[in-house]
Design a protein around this motif. Sequence first.
Motif, PDB file in Angstrom:
ATOM      1  N   UNK A  80      25.370  13.563 -20.706  1.00  0.00           N
ATOM      2  CA  UNK A  80      26.794  13.852 -20.525  1.00  0.00           C
ATOM      3  C   UNK A  80      27.102  15.333 -20.712  1.00  0.00           C
ATOM      4  N   UNK A  81      26.370  16.000 -21.601  1.00  0.00           N
ATOM      5  CA  UNK A  81      26.639  17.402 -21.915  1.00  0.00           C
ATOM      6  C   UNK A  81      26.024  18.374 -20.917  1.00  0.00           C
ATOM      7  N   UNK A  82      24.989  17.938 -20.208  1.00  0.00           N
ATOM      8  CA  UNK A  82      24.281  18.823 -19.277  1.00  0.00           C
ATOM      9  C   UNK A  82      24.214  18.131 -17.908  1.00  0.00           C
ATOM     10  N   UNK A  83      25.345  18.101 -17.186  1.00  0.00           N
ATOM     11  CA  UNK A  83      25.349  17.438 -15.878  1.00  0.00           C
ATOM     12  C   UNK A  83      24.746  18.315 -14.784  1.00  0.00           C
ATOM     13  N   UNK A  84      24.213  17.669 -13.777  1.00  0.00           N
ATOM     14  CA  UNK A  84      23.593  18.375 -12.651  1.00  0.00           C
ATOM     15  C   UNK A  84      24.564  19.357 -12.004  1.00  0.00           C
ATOM     16  N   UNK A  85      25.796  18.950 -11.777  1.00  0.00           N
ATOM     17  CA  UNK A  85      26.762  19.790 -11.071  1.00  0.00           C
ATOM     18  C   UNK A  85      27.014  21.137 -11.726  1.00  0.00           C
ATOM     19  N   UNK A 106      17.408  19.748 -15.701  1.00  0.00           N
ATOM     20  CA  UNK A 106      16.405  18.954 -16.429  1.00  0.00           C
ATOM     21  C   UNK A 106      15.807  19.749 -17.578  1.00  0.00           C
ATOM     22  N   UNK A 107      15.537  21.015 -17.320  1.00  0.00           N
ATOM     23  CA  UNK A 107      14.999  21.879 -18.373  1.00  0.00           C
ATOM     24  C   UNK A 107      16.019  22.019 -19.507  1.00  0.00           C
ATOM     25  N   UNK A 108      17.273  22.217 -19.161  1.00  0.00           N
ATOM     26  CA  UNK A 108      18.319  22.337 -20.177  1.00  0.00           C
ATOM     27  C   UNK A 108      18.462  21.038 -20.964  1.00  0.00           C
ATOM     28  N   UNK A 109      18.405  19.888 -20.272  1.00  0.00           N
ATOM     29  CA  UNK A 109      18.491  18.608 -20.965  1.00  0.00           C
ATOM     30  C   UNK A 109      17.336  18.442 -21.954  1.00  0.00           C
ATOM     31  N   UNK A 137      21.963  32.245 -19.135  1.00  0.00           N
ATOM     32  CA  UNK A 137      21.540  32.503 -17.749  1.00  0.00           C
ATOM     33  C   UNK A 137      22.426  31.720 -16.786  1.00  0.00           C
ATOM     34  N   UNK A 138      22.796  30.513 -17.157  1.00  0.00           N
ATOM     35  CA  UNK A 138      23.638  29.680 -16.309  1.00  0.00           C
ATOM     36  C   UNK A 138      25.049  30.254 -16.201  1.00  0.00           C
ATOM     37  N   UNK A 139      25.570  30.741 -17.309  1.00  0.00           N
ATOM     38  CA  UNK A 139      26.905  31.361 -17.299  1.00  0.00           C
ATOM     39  C   UNK A 139      26.889  32.614 -16.438  1.00  0.00           C
ATOM     40  N   UNK A 140      25.800  33.371 -16.507  1.00  0.00           N
ATOM     41  CA  UNK A 140      25.704  34.622 -15.748  1.00  0.00           C
ATOM     42  C   UNK A 140      25.710  34.387 -14.245  1.00  0.00           C
ATOM     43  N   UNK A 141      25.264  33.218 -13.791  1.00  0.00           N
ATOM     44  CA  UNK A 141      25.205  32.976 -12.348  1.00  0.00           C
ATOM     45  C   UNK A 141      26.479  32.387 -11.780  1.00  0.00           C
ATOM     46  N   UNK A 142      27.437  31.993 -12.651  1.00  0.00           N
ATOM     47  CA  UNK A 142      28.684  31.413 -12.155  1.00  0.00           C
ATOM     48  C   UNK A 142      29.505  32.466 -11.434  1.00  0.00           C
TER      49      UNK A 142
END
Length: 124
Positions: free
Chosen positions: A32-37, A44-47, A115-120
Amino acid sequence: MLIIWDDIAAMDAGLTSVPLATQDQILMDVRAMVPLGAWDVRYLQAQKYLAAHLGVLSERARLGGINGGPAGPVTSESLDGASRSYAAPASGSSTTDPSFALTSWGQMYSMLLMMNIARLPMVI
């Protein structure tokens, strides 16, 4: 694709002792905390990193580390025979939850999160 606890235990053999009910709860929370979208190719790595982090914290609590004693940095003070100890602030980035600094898996999750925040996309 869903992660299973065997994926987590393959990363950290110490997590094989996490009780089954706790494993199931951690995996449900992480999904629930790390959804694909929101994560795209790294989800998967984050999960896995987040599940391992929560598993380590769970084991520390179960074995008395969090509720029965210190689990992170501790500061102590003494004055005239009296003393006190308390948790010291975790070092690291102030842009993520400081509890991620308590485990190496949390630190790796935090790195992925940044890294994910940086790509938004940004609107200026």
